[in-house]
Design an enzyme around this catalytic site. Sequence first.
Site, PDB file in Angstrom:
ATOM      1  CG  ASP A 121     -39.268 -21.131  -0.812  1.00 32.11           C
ATOM      2  OD1 ASP A 121     -38.264 -20.728  -0.852  1.00 32.11           O
ATOM      3  OD2 ASP A 121     -40.285 -20.425  -1.117  1.00 32.11           O
TER       4      ASP A 121
ATOM      5  CG  HIS B 276     -34.124 -21.725  -2.687  1.00 32.85           C
ATOM      6  ND1 HIS B 276     -33.487 -20.512  -3.282  1.00 32.85           N
ATOM      7  CD2 HIS B 276     -34.996 -21.351  -2.088  1.00 32.85           C
ATOM      8  CE1 HIS B 276     -34.128 -19.520  -3.092  1.00 32.85           C
ATOM      9  NE2 HIS B 276     -35.081 -19.938  -2.025  1.00 32.85           N
TER      10      HIS B 276
ATOM     11  NE  ARG C 223     -40.766 -17.998   2.016  1.00 28.24           N
ATOM     12  CZ  ARG C 223     -39.781 -18.592   2.148  1.00 28.24           C
ATOM     13  NH1 ARG C 223     -38.744 -18.365   1.187  1.00 28.24           N
ATOM     14  NH2 ARG C 223     -39.513 -19.107   3.084  1.00 28.24           N
TER      15      ARG C 223
ATOM     16  CG  HIS D 237     -37.710 -19.306  -5.793  1.00 26.36           C
ATOM     17  ND1 HIS D 237     -38.281 -20.361  -5.265  1.00 26.36           N
ATOM     18  CD2 HIS D 237     -37.324 -18.370  -4.537  1.00 26.36           C
ATOM     19  CE1 HIS D 237     -38.566 -20.365  -3.924  1.00 26.36           C
ATOM     20  NE2 HIS D 237     -37.692 -19.213  -3.493  1.00 26.36           N
TER      21      HIS D 237
END
Length: 315
Positions: free
Chosen positions: A113, A111, A285, A270
């Site tokens: 983000d 995907h 994150r 990623h």
Amino acid sequence: MATIVPTYPNAADPSSLLNITPIAGRIGAVIEDVLLSGDLDPAIVQAIDAAVVKHKVVFFRGQHHLTNEDQEEFGALFGDPVAHPTVPVAQDSRYLLELDSKDGHAASSWHTDVTFVDAYPKGSILRAITIPEAGGDTLWANTELAYETLPEPLRQLANNLRAVHSNDYDYAAVFSGSEDKDKDRIEQYKNVFTSTVYETEHPLVRVHPVSGQRSLVLGHFFKRFVGLNQPDSRRLFDIFQDHITRPENVVRWRWQAGDVAFWDNRATQHRAIADFGLQRRTLRRVTIQGDVPVGIDGKASQTIRSETTQGLQNA
């Protein structure tokens, strides 16, 4: 006519101020001799920003000193940090999203983000806190070279497609170990993640606002192509997605506690690899506000649905 890939597209820039070592031939580099903080020299910040655009994802080892606040302040050097639109932030932070396996499970699907909103993040900065003794690596894929290396007929098709992305998708399909006993956990996670359901229409091919390069916008938030039914959309998705995740477009990172990864969310996908059993895996994150993508026809992405679980708030 086929596109000619540069001899070494991921080569380090000899004019950079940074000590950069490329990892794979098409994506990924390690930056050494930089201690991350919120008060880096502006020239170093500019050099890191340029390296992220060039190498798509860069890695910093040994950043054990970073706190949640430090990570947020470092992210703020590159734009406005933003919290996840639906998932609560980590404790004692303003913007951090905590990715904690707790019971050994992890989302493991390709995907980009937050593509279910229009101005999805420019970049993401991920800091490793607790890492399994073995397993739990992360993969990144270069979506620009995936586009550039498409056969010409597929590239022409991609140029004219638009796709709907949504955060309302099959969560069980992207969680490792999703046996019957995990249904309640997955359902609870989905209820949080879809507290507001978004649908956004993006061009399949976006133009990078800095480099001007074209890339494919797909990943597991994809729902359908505009004007096509679900079966045809899925067949085309598989064709383009397979080009993105070809081994030559991918770098694999073996995490150590204290590592930081910084990637260009406009030009990559990623996925985590959920192969670590019941070992604990915790990362945090920060995401940086992005711009609204624009296709090669100049048409921007647009949100077509924003619906809370308690009622409608059509965007």
